[in-house]
Design a protein around this motif. Sequence first.
Motif, PDB file in Angstrom:
ATOM      1  N   GLY A   1      39.700  76.936-107.444  1.00 21.87           N
ATOM      2  CA  GLY A   1      39.478  75.525-107.428  1.00 21.87           C
ATOM      3  C   GLY A   1      38.578  75.097-106.287  1.00 21.87           C
ATOM      4  N   LYS A   2      38.357  75.975-105.287  1.00 25.08           N
ATOM      5  CA  LYS A   2      37.569  75.559-104.135  1.00 25.08           C
ATOM      6  C   LYS A   2      36.082  75.487-104.442  1.00 25.08           C
ATOM      7  CE  LYS A   2      40.466  77.222-100.398  1.00 25.08           C
ATOM      8  NZ  LYS A   2      40.502  78.070 -99.217  1.00 25.08           N
ATOM      9  N   ASP A   3      35.568  76.423-105.228  1.00 24.52           N
ATOM     10  CA  ASP A   3      34.119  76.442-105.447  1.00 24.52           C
ATOM     11  C   ASP A   3      33.665  75.501-106.561  1.00 24.52           C
ATOM     12  OD1 ASP A   3      35.040  77.869-107.601  1.00 24.52           O
ATOM     13  OD2 ASP A   3      33.833  79.647-107.244  1.00 24.52           O
ATOM     14  N   GLY A   4      34.529  75.162-107.499  1.00 27.35           N
ATOM     15  CA  GLY A   4      34.193  74.200-108.542  1.00 27.35           C
ATOM     16  C   GLY A   4      33.245  74.722-109.608  1.00 27.35           C
ATOM     17  N   SER A   5      33.075  76.027-109.687  1.00 26.29           N
ATOM     18  CA  SER A   5      32.150  76.582-110.675  1.00 26.29           C
ATOM     19  C   SER A   5      32.750  76.484-112.085  1.00 26.29           C
ATOM     20  CB  SER A   5      31.846  78.047-110.342  1.00 26.29           C
ATOM     21  OG  SER A   5      33.017  78.827-110.489  1.00 26.29           O
ATOM     22  N   LEU A   6      31.896  76.618-113.062  1.00 26.68           N
ATOM     23  CA  LEU A   6      32.340  76.555-114.451  1.00 26.68           C
ATOM     24  C   LEU A   6      33.337  77.679-114.743  1.00 26.68           C
ATOM     25  CD1 LEU A   6      32.127  75.293-117.250  1.00 26.68           C
ATOM     26  CD2 LEU A   6      30.171  76.785-117.698  1.00 26.68           C
ATOM     27  N   HIS A   7      33.054  78.866-114.197  1.00 29.48           N
ATOM     28  CA  HIS A   7      33.955  80.004-114.403  1.00 29.48           C
ATOM     29  C   HIS A   7      35.345  79.709-113.822  1.00 29.48           C
ATOM     30  CE1 HIS A   7      35.292  84.097-114.949  1.00 29.48           C
ATOM     31  NE2 HIS A   7      35.561  84.197-113.651  1.00 29.48           N
ATOM     32  N   ALA A   8      35.383  79.125-112.623  1.00 28.36           N
ATOM     33  CA  ALA A   8      36.665  78.790-111.997  1.00 28.36           C
ATOM     34  C   ALA A   8      37.409  77.738-112.816  1.00 28.36           C
ATOM     35  CB  ALA A   8      36.429  78.290-110.573  1.00 28.36           C
ATOM     36  N   ARG A   9      36.676  76.757-113.357  1.00 30.37           N
ATOM     37  CA  ARG A   9      37.301  75.727-114.197  1.00 30.37           C
ATOM     38  C   ARG A   9      37.905  76.345-115.463  1.00 30.37           C
ATOM     39  NH1 ARG A   9      36.603  70.232-113.772  1.00 30.37           N
ATOM     40  NH2 ARG A   9      35.444  69.599-111.955  1.00 30.37           N
ATOM     41  N   ARG A  10      37.190  77.275-116.065  1.00 32.04           N
ATOM     42  CA  ARG A  10      37.700  77.902-117.292  1.00 32.04           C
ATOM     43  C   ARG A  10      38.918  78.762-117.007  1.00 32.04           C
ATOM     44  NH1 ARG A  10      31.935  79.212-120.284  1.00 32.04           N
ATOM     45  NH2 ARG A  10      31.671  77.106-121.107  1.00 32.04           N
ATOM     46  N   GLN A  11      38.912  79.446-115.874  1.00 34.55           N
ATOM     47  CA  GLN A  11      40.085  80.243-115.507  1.00 34.55           C
ATOM     48  C   GLN A  11      41.296  79.342-115.275  1.00 34.55           C
ATOM     49  OE1 GLN A  11      38.558  82.544-112.149  1.00 34.55           O
ATOM     50  NE2 GLN A  11      38.869  84.402-113.360  1.00 34.55           N
ATOM     51  N   THR A  23      41.443  68.158-113.696  1.00 36.16           N
ATOM     52  CA  THR A  23      40.545  67.253-112.979  1.00 36.16           C
ATOM     53  C   THR A  23      41.018  67.045-111.550  1.00 36.16           C
ATOM     54  OG1 THR A  23      40.034  66.129-115.049  1.00 36.16           O
ATOM     55  CG2 THR A  23      39.514  64.951-113.028  1.00 36.16           C
ATOM     56  N   LYS A  24      42.309  66.840-111.356  1.00 34.10           N
ATOM     57  CA  LYS A  24      42.847  66.647-110.006  1.00 34.10           C
ATOM     58  C   LYS A  24      42.639  67.892-109.159  1.00 34.10           C
ATOM     59  CE  LYS A  24      46.849  65.219-107.376  1.00 34.10           C
ATOM     60  NZ  LYS A  24      48.183  64.650-107.396  1.00 34.10           N
ATOM     61  N   LEU A  25      42.820  69.053-109.766  1.00 31.97           N
ATOM     62  CA  LEU A  25      42.645  70.306-109.035  1.00 31.97           C
ATOM     63  C   LEU A  25      41.234  70.430-108.476  1.00 31.97           C
ATOM     64  CD1 LEU A  25      43.719  73.117-108.197  1.00 31.97           C
ATOM     65  CD2 LEU A  25      42.902  73.941-110.393  1.00 31.97           C
ATOM     66  N   PHE A  26      40.229  70.108-109.275  1.00 33.77           N
ATOM     67  CA  PHE A  26      38.844  70.322-108.852  1.00 33.77           C
ATOM     68  C   PHE A  26      38.226  69.130-108.129  1.00 33.77           C
ATOM     69  CE2 PHE A  26      39.349  73.797-111.757  1.00 33.77           C
ATOM     70  CZ  PHE A  26      38.661  74.802-111.115  1.00 33.77           C
ATOM     71  N   GLU A  27      38.732  67.916-108.353  1.00 36.85           N
ATOM     72  CA  GLU A  27      38.125  66.751-107.716  1.00 36.85           C
ATOM     73  C   GLU A  27      38.891  66.267-106.485  1.00 36.85           C
ATOM     74  OE1 GLU A  27      37.378  63.724-110.608  1.00 36.85           O
ATOM     75  OE2 GLU A  27      36.126  65.048-111.825  1.00 36.85           O
ATOM     76  N   VAL A  28      40.191  66.542-106.402  1.00 38.31           N
ATOM     77  CA  VAL A  28      40.985  66.070-105.270  1.00 38.31           C
ATOM     78  C   VAL A  28      41.429  67.243-104.387  1.00 38.31           C
ATOM     79  CG1 VAL A  28      43.082  64.843-104.586  1.00 38.31           C
ATOM     80  CG2 VAL A  28      41.795  64.075-106.580  1.00 38.31           C
TER      81      VAL A  28
END
Length: 105
Positions: A1-11, A23-28
């Motif tokens: 969740g720290k880097d915000g990459s597409l791969h991290a979001r899909r995982q 959304t909260k994980l990646f934006e907050v």
Amino acid sequence: GKDGSLHARRQADTILREKPALTKLFEVLGPRYAERDGGYTRVLQLAKPRTGDNAPMSIIEYVDRPGEIRAAKPPASKQKSVLEDVLSEVGIEKIDVVDNNAEGR
């Protein structure tokens, strides 16, 4: 969740399954803990057990957030600089200690 990459979001999406949580994980949470190496949560045991079955109870909370029960300590690598900053703000200067007995040994 720290880097915000597409791969991290899909995982993360394979585990969370709920869009608001993702959304909260990646934006907050991601930006909040970008500088932190670990220790994102704190477990506080409650004094009174649960009514009914007498089970021990705890509170789990994120550290470094507004309204937390107990303030988080800075990481060990930053504690010395934080202490020096606080002392300088109140007017206490750093004193270098010299060991005179070390020369005669």
